[in-house]
Motif scaffolding. Structure first.
Motif: not given
Length: 223
Positions: A147, A46-47, A149
């Motif tokens: 994690t 997601q980066t 997130s």
């Protein structure tokens, strides 16, 4: 005074001839090789991260390409890549994908890895039983990672190894399947099955995830 126009005309013709000759002589260099920088890119889930294409030309010069570069990902469900010169790599799912960059019929590839920063692992259920070690398959084990997130299912990229009496078992294999091998139902997870060579007992299952020293454990009981 009459010779001046002729002299000018002759000069114009000579200049035109020289210009035409130079135009054919000074040929634009062509691209001979291409590399992707970094050559083994990784990106957190997601980066994004930036990729660049570095080219070497027929005249020996080299430079980063700022335009006319095509980019593609062999598995866009894992990561996408977009751009014209430099490119943006976006991690969508844990795993690897092949990134291809191309320009002037020259291409280059690199393997991109999408990873996560894991603080802990868990496995469910923590215990299962098999009627026999040979010919039966466990119900799915699910490995999850905690994690920054949130908690995500990493069963497809985790490794589950069976141990008997503290020794890695060669007779029991645990593999990731998207369908239940017994029922055929859609139940993704890690399934364990033995070949009967080591007999019954209590097998310790240790789940690991590449890039960390974290583990999670469960047991597989066989009469």
């Amino acid at each position: 005074g009459k010779r001046l126009p002729l002299t000018l005309a002759f000069g114009v013709l000579v200049a035109a001839a020289i210009g035409a000759a130079c135009n054919g002589f000074f040929v634009s260099p062509t691209l001979t090789s291409l590399t992707i920088n970094p050559n083994a890119p990784d990106v957190q889930l997601q980066t994004t991260t930036t990729l660049q294409a570095f080219g070497v030309y027929s005249d020996g010069t080299s430079a980063y390409l700022t335009s006319s570069v095509s980019w593609s990902s062999s598995d866009p469900t894992v990561a996408t890549v977009t751009g014209n010169g430099s490119a943006i790599l976006t991690g969508l799912q844990i795993g690897t994908t092949t990134i291809t960059a191309g320009s002037q019929s020259v291409t280059s590839t690199a393997t991109a890895t999408v990873f996560i920063n894991v603080s802990s692992l868990s496995i469910t259920p923590t215990s299962q039983s098999l009627a026999t070690l040979n010919g039966t398959t466990s119900q799915p084990f699910i490995v999850k990672a905690v994690t920054a997130s949130g908690t995500i299912d990493i069963s497809s990229s985790a490794v589950l190894t069976a141990y008997l009496n503290a020794q890695a078992s060669t007779g029991v294999q645990c593999t990731y399947e998207t369908l239940n091998p017994t029922s055929g139902a859609s139940e993704p997870g890690l399934y364990c099955k033995g070949d009967g060579s080591e007999g019954g007992g209590t097998y310790q299952l240790i789940a690991t995830y590449t890039g960390t020293n974290l583990t999670a454990t469960a047991t597989l009981n066989v009469p």
